[in-house]
Each structure stands twice: as C-alpha cells, then as structure tokens.
Design a protein around this motif. Structure first.
Motif, PDB file in Angstrom:
ATOM      1  N   TYR A  50      -5.619  10.368   2.938  1.00 24.68           N
ATOM      2  CA  TYR A  50      -6.137  10.894   4.197  1.00 24.68           C
ATOM      3  C   TYR A  50      -5.769   9.954   5.341  1.00 24.68           C
ATOM      4  CZ  TYR A  50      -9.100  13.533   1.000  1.00 24.68           C
ATOM      5  OH  TYR A  50      -9.563  14.339  -0.004  1.00 24.68           O
ATOM      6  N   ASP A  51      -5.631  10.519   6.555  1.00 22.50           N
ATOM      7  CA  ASP A  51      -5.426   9.676   7.725  1.00 22.50           C
ATOM      8  C   ASP A  51      -6.787   9.219   8.254  1.00 22.50           C
ATOM      9  OD1 ASP A  51      -6.492  11.813   9.188  1.00 22.50           O
ATOM     10  OD2 ASP A  51      -4.571  12.375  10.087  1.00 22.50           O
ATOM     11  N   ASN A  52      -6.783   8.500   9.367  1.00 26.40           N
ATOM     12  CA  ASN A  52      -8.034   7.969   9.929  1.00 26.40           C
ATOM     13  C   ASN A  52      -8.997   9.045  10.400  1.00 26.40           C
ATOM     14  OD1 ASN A  52      -7.178   5.361   9.469  1.00 26.40           O
ATOM     15  ND2 ASN A  52      -6.262   5.138  11.492  1.00 26.40           N
ATOM     16  N   ASN A  53      -8.495  10.255  10.649  1.00 27.98           N
ATOM     17  CA  ASN A  53      -9.342  11.359  11.093  1.00 27.98           C
ATOM     18  C   ASN A  53      -9.854  12.210   9.933  1.00 27.98           C
ATOM     19  OD1 ASN A  53      -8.965  10.692  13.828  1.00 27.98           O
ATOM     20  ND2 ASN A  53      -6.986  11.736  13.816  1.00 27.98           N
ATOM     21  N   GLY A  54      -9.544  11.811   8.711  1.00 25.97           N
ATOM     22  CA  GLY A  54      -9.985  12.560   7.549  1.00 25.97           C
ATOM     23  C   GLY A  54      -9.089  13.722   7.182  1.00 25.97           C
ATOM     24  N   LYS A  55      -7.952  13.837   7.856  1.00 21.84           N
ATOM     25  CA  LYS A  55      -7.008  14.913   7.553  1.00 21.84           C
ATOM     26  C   LYS A  55      -6.148  14.511   6.352  1.00 21.84           C
ATOM     27  CE  LYS A  55      -3.445  17.767   9.623  1.00 21.84           C
ATOM     28  NZ  LYS A  55      -2.626  18.035  10.800  1.00 21.84           N
ATOM     29  N   VAL A  56      -5.913  15.477   5.468  1.00 18.57           N
ATOM     30  CA  VAL A  56      -5.139  15.200   4.256  1.00 18.57           C
ATOM     31  C   VAL A  56      -3.678  14.950   4.623  1.00 18.57           C
ATOM     32  CG1 VAL A  56      -4.335  16.152   2.065  1.00 18.57           C
ATOM     33  CG2 VAL A  56      -6.666  16.588   2.816  1.00 18.57           C
ATOM     34  N   ILE A  57      -3.158  13.795   4.203  1.00 15.61           N
ATOM     35  CA  ILE A  57      -1.739  13.481   4.393  1.00 15.61           C
ATOM     36  C   ILE A  57      -0.940  14.124   3.273  1.00 15.61           C
ATOM     37  CG2 ILE A  57      -0.019  11.639   4.467  1.00 15.61           C
ATOM     38  CD1 ILE A  57      -2.249   9.820   5.600  1.00 15.61           C
ATOM     39  N   TYR A  58      -1.412  13.945   2.046  1.00 19.19           N
ATOM     40  CA  TYR A  58      -0.825  14.646   0.901  1.00 19.19           C
ATOM     41  C   TYR A  58      -1.883  14.823  -0.174  1.00 19.19           C
ATOM     42  CZ  TYR A  58      -0.114   9.833  -0.819  1.00 19.19           C
ATOM     43  OH  TYR A  58      -0.282   8.524  -1.177  1.00 19.19           O
ATOM     44  N   GLU A  59      -1.717  15.887  -0.958  1.00 20.55           N
ATOM     45  CA  GLU A  59      -2.643  16.219  -2.032  1.00 20.55           C
ATOM     46  C   GLU A  59      -2.424  15.299  -3.238  1.00 20.55           C
ATOM     47  OE1 GLU A  59      -4.982  18.632  -1.975  1.00 20.55           O
ATOM     48  OE2 GLU A  59      -4.440  19.384   0.006  1.00 20.55           O
ATOM     49  N   GLU A  60      -3.357  15.324  -4.158  1.00 23.35           N
ATOM     50  CA  GLU A  60      -3.241  14.579  -5.406  1.00 23.35           C
ATOM     51  C   GLU A  60      -1.977  15.009  -6.150  1.00 23.35           C
ATOM     52  OE1 GLU A  60      -6.062  13.903  -9.273  1.00 23.35           O
ATOM     53  OE2 GLU A  60      -6.127  15.845  -8.284  1.00 23.35           O
ATOM     54  N   VAL A  61      -1.281  14.039  -6.735  1.00 28.71           N
ATOM     55  CA  VAL A  61      -0.042  14.316  -7.453  1.00 28.71           C
ATOM     56  C   VAL A  61      -0.107  13.681  -8.836  1.00 28.71           C
ATOM     57  CG1 VAL A  61       2.459  13.965  -7.463  1.00 28.71           C
ATOM     58  CG2 VAL A  61       1.275  14.300  -5.290  1.00 28.71           C
ATOM     59  N   ASN A  62       0.265  14.450  -9.857  1.00 28.70           N
ATOM     60  CA  ASN A  62       0.418  13.922 -11.209  1.00 28.70           C
ATOM     61  C   ASN A  62       1.861  14.133 -11.626  1.00 28.70           C
ATOM     62  OD1 ASN A  62      -2.273  13.019 -12.072  1.00 28.70           O
ATOM     63  ND2 ASN A  62      -2.809  15.142 -11.696  1.00 28.70           N
ATOM     64  N   ILE A  63       2.534  13.040 -11.972  1.00 30.80           N
ATOM     65  CA  ILE A  63       3.938  13.091 -12.360  1.00 30.80           C
ATOM     66  C   ILE A  63       4.019  12.782 -13.845  1.00 30.80           C
ATOM     67  CG2 ILE A  63       6.225  12.111 -11.978  1.00 30.80           C
ATOM     68  CD1 ILE A  63       5.116  11.212  -9.183  1.00 30.80           C
ATOM     69  N   GLU A  64       4.523  13.735 -14.616  1.00 26.49           N
ATOM     70  CA  GLU A  64       4.667  13.553 -16.055  1.00 26.49           C
ATOM     71  C   GLU A  64       6.041  12.963 -16.342  1.00 26.49           C
ATOM     72  OE1 GLU A  64       2.279  14.207 -18.304  1.00 26.49           O
ATOM     73  OE2 GLU A  64       0.927  14.960 -16.754  1.00 26.49           O
ATOM     74  N   LEU A  65       6.064  11.770 -16.907  1.00 31.44           N
ATOM     75  CA  LEU A  65       7.317  11.148 -17.300  1.00 31.44           C
ATOM     76  C   LEU A  65       7.546  11.415 -18.782  1.00 31.44           C
ATOM     77  CD1 LEU A  65       6.964   7.700 -15.507  1.00 31.44           C
ATOM     78  CD2 LEU A  65       8.078   9.767 -14.671  1.00 31.44           C
ATOM     79  N   THR A  66       8.771  11.603 -19.153  1.00 32.14           N
ATOM     80  CA  THR A  66       9.091  11.835 -20.552  1.00 32.14           C
ATOM     81  C   THR A  66       9.045  10.519 -21.321  1.00 32.14           C
ATOM     82  OG1 THR A  66      11.429  11.527 -20.132  1.00 32.14           O
ATOM     83  CG2 THR A  66      10.599  13.776 -19.984  1.00 32.14           C
TER      84      THR A  66
END
Length: 74
Positions: A50-66
C-alpha cells in the motif's frame, strides 16, 4: 576464502536483498512419505503493498517455482 564461498555469500546477499525489497518469504513445498520427503518446489509469497494513503500498489502475489529452475525458466 575460496571462490565458491565468495559466490555463495554474494548470492545469499542478493537473494536476501531481493526478498527484503518485496517483503517476500520463501516456502518449500514438501511431500512426506514413510521413507523420507520429496521436495515439490518453492513458493515465493509477496504480500500486498500500500502507499501512504492506503491505496493498493499491488495485490498479494504467490509465485510457484519448480523443483529445477534456472534463468531460462524465469
């Protein structure tokens, strides 16, 4: 200090800095058996940001590695 020790320290430092940059965590996926365990892969979890105003910069990310990964598979 041996060359392999220097490379290991450098790699660990770079990985630590990358995880810190994204506030990320690594999780090893393991399948348990009676005779031992089989590593299924690695998951990188990056929480939402989140930025300082509480706005989402990016959502949660899960990266699956082989199980086997190199620069060609990224």
């Amino acid at each position: 200090m041996e060359v392999d020790e220097i490379i290991e320290r450098s790699f660990k430092r770079d990985l630590r800095n990358l995880l810190k940059k994204y506030n990320a965590e690594l999780d090893v996926k393991v399948e348990m058996y009676e005779f031992g365990a089989m590593v299924e892969g690695i998951t990188v979890h990056i929480p939402e940001s989140y930025d300082n105003n509480g706005k989402v910069i990016y959502e949660e990310v899960n990266i699956e590695l082989t199980k086997w990964i190199n620069w060609e598979s990224l």
